[in-house]
Scaffold this motif. Structure first.
Motif, PDB file in Angstrom:
ATOM      1  N   LEU A   1       0.713  -1.720  -0.146  1.00 49.62           N
ATOM      2  CA  LEU A   1       0.177  -0.178   0.185  1.00 49.62           C
ATOM      3  C   LEU A   1       0.531   1.137  -0.550  1.00 49.62           C
ATOM      4  O   LEU A   1       0.835   2.200  -0.465  1.00 49.62           O
ATOM      5  CB  LEU A   1      -0.926  -0.411   1.254  1.00 49.62           C
ATOM      6  CG  LEU A   1      -2.120   1.297   1.378  1.00 49.62           C
ATOM      7  CD1 LEU A   1      -3.597   1.370   0.277  1.00 49.62           C
ATOM      8  CD2 LEU A   1      -2.368   1.223   3.204  1.00 49.62           C
ATOM      9  N   ALA A   2       2.147   1.286   0.501  1.00 51.72           N
ATOM     10  CA  ALA A   2       2.971   2.505   1.592  1.00 51.72           C
ATOM     11  C   ALA A   2       3.261   2.243  -0.052  1.00 51.72           C
ATOM     12  O   ALA A   2       3.635   3.676  -0.561  1.00 51.72           O
ATOM     13  CB  ALA A   2       3.828   2.118   2.069  1.00 51.72           C
ATOM     14  N   SER A   3       4.028   1.494  -0.601  1.00 53.17           N
ATOM     15  CA  SER A   3       4.831   1.909  -2.154  1.00 53.17           C
ATOM     16  C   SER A   3       4.339   2.396  -3.035  1.00 53.17           C
ATOM     17  O   SER A   3       4.543   3.205  -4.397  1.00 53.17           O
ATOM     18  CB  SER A   3       6.132   0.765  -2.361  1.00 53.17           C
ATOM     19  OG  SER A   3       4.781  -0.553  -2.752  1.00 53.17           O
ATOM     20  N   HIS A   4       2.672   1.575  -3.917  1.00 57.58           N
ATOM     21  CA  HIS A   4       2.215   2.242  -4.608  1.00 57.58           C
ATOM     22  C   HIS A   4       1.705   4.327  -4.257  1.00 57.58           C
ATOM     23  O   HIS A   4       1.758   4.246  -5.175  1.00 57.58           O
ATOM     24  CB  HIS A   4       0.352   1.172  -4.686  1.00 57.58           C
ATOM     25  CG  HIS A   4       1.159   0.698  -4.818  1.00 57.58           C
ATOM     26  ND1 HIS A   4       0.922  -0.957  -5.124  1.00 57.58           N
ATOM     27  CD2 HIS A   4       0.332   0.098  -6.681  1.00 57.58           C
ATOM     28  CE1 HIS A   4       0.930  -1.439  -5.685  1.00 57.58           C
ATOM     29  NE2 HIS A   4       0.958  -1.381  -6.730  1.00 57.58           N
ATOM     30  N   ILE A   5       1.044   4.288  -2.940  1.00 56.59           N
ATOM     31  CA  ILE A   5       0.989   5.861  -2.417  1.00 56.59           C
ATOM     32  C   ILE A   5       2.133   6.468  -3.271  1.00 56.59           C
ATOM     33  O   ILE A   5       1.734   7.941  -3.165  1.00 56.59           O
ATOM     34  CB  ILE A   5       0.487   5.685  -1.344  1.00 56.59           C
ATOM     35  CG1 ILE A   5      -0.713   4.963  -0.601  1.00 56.59           C
ATOM     36  CG2 ILE A   5       0.818   7.562  -0.792  1.00 56.59           C
ATOM     37  CD1 ILE A   5      -0.924   5.020   0.839  1.00 56.59           C
ATOM     38  N   ASP A   6       3.962   5.851  -2.868  1.00 59.17           N
ATOM     39  CA  ASP A   6       4.780   6.795  -3.116  1.00 59.17           C
ATOM     40  C   ASP A   6       5.182   6.815  -4.676  1.00 59.17           C
ATOM     41  O   ASP A   6       5.332   8.182  -5.532  1.00 59.17           O
ATOM     42  CB  ASP A   6       5.719   6.175  -1.969  1.00 59.17           C
ATOM     43  CG  ASP A   6       6.155   6.754  -0.738  1.00 59.17           C
ATOM     44  OD1 ASP A   6       5.440   7.576  -0.324  1.00 59.17           O
ATOM     45  OD2 ASP A   6       7.288   5.993  -0.607  1.00 59.17           O
ATOM     46  N   GLU A   7       4.331   6.029  -5.278  1.00 56.15           N
ATOM     47  CA  GLU A   7       5.123   6.015  -6.619  1.00 56.15           C
ATOM     48  C   GLU A   7       3.823   6.674  -7.119  1.00 56.15           C
ATOM     49  O   GLU A   7       4.026   8.008  -7.996  1.00 56.15           O
ATOM     50  CB  GLU A   7       4.418   4.161  -7.459  1.00 56.15           C
ATOM     51  CG  GLU A   7       5.922   3.228  -6.922  1.00 56.15           C
ATOM     52  CD  GLU A   7       5.125   2.365  -7.331  1.00 56.15           C
ATOM     53  OE1 GLU A   7       4.513   2.018  -8.287  1.00 56.15           O
ATOM     54  OE2 GLU A   7       6.011   1.745  -6.816  1.00 56.15           O
TER      55      GLU A   7
END
Length: 92
Positions: free
Chosen positions: A79-85
């Motif tokens: 979830l966090a990596s998708h938000i950062d991307e």
């Protein structure tokens, strides 16, 4: 992502993360063919709160993110990596 400053994020920066969180949450929910009501039930949250999160008008707590990830069968790190991307690519 490691922030290179000790200053707190500006309101506009946190708003961008809230909007990105909402878009990512909605995408994962729809991918799993869940209604907001079903996701709310599975996570123990109110449906209106899930709606506010998806619209980016509320900031989720860590606890909220964890229960949503459990309900979506999704690692928190994903979830966090998708938000950062999304934020870094400015697709918000």
């Amino acid at each position: 992502m490691i922030l290179e400053t000790s200053l707190p994020p500006s309101p506009s920066e946190t708003e961008r993360y809230n909007v990105a969180f909402g878009k990512v949450l909605r995408a994962f929910r729809r991918e799993r063919r869940l209604s907001q009501e079903a996701l709310a039930f599975d996570s123990g949250l109110d449906r209106t709160y899930v709606s506010l999160l998806e619209r980016g008008t509320k900031s989720p707590t860590l606890n909220t993110m964890v229960v949503l990830c459990f309900a979506l069968n999704l690692p928190l790190s994903s979830l966090a990596s998708h938000i950062d991307e999304m934020v870094m690519g400015e697709n918000i």
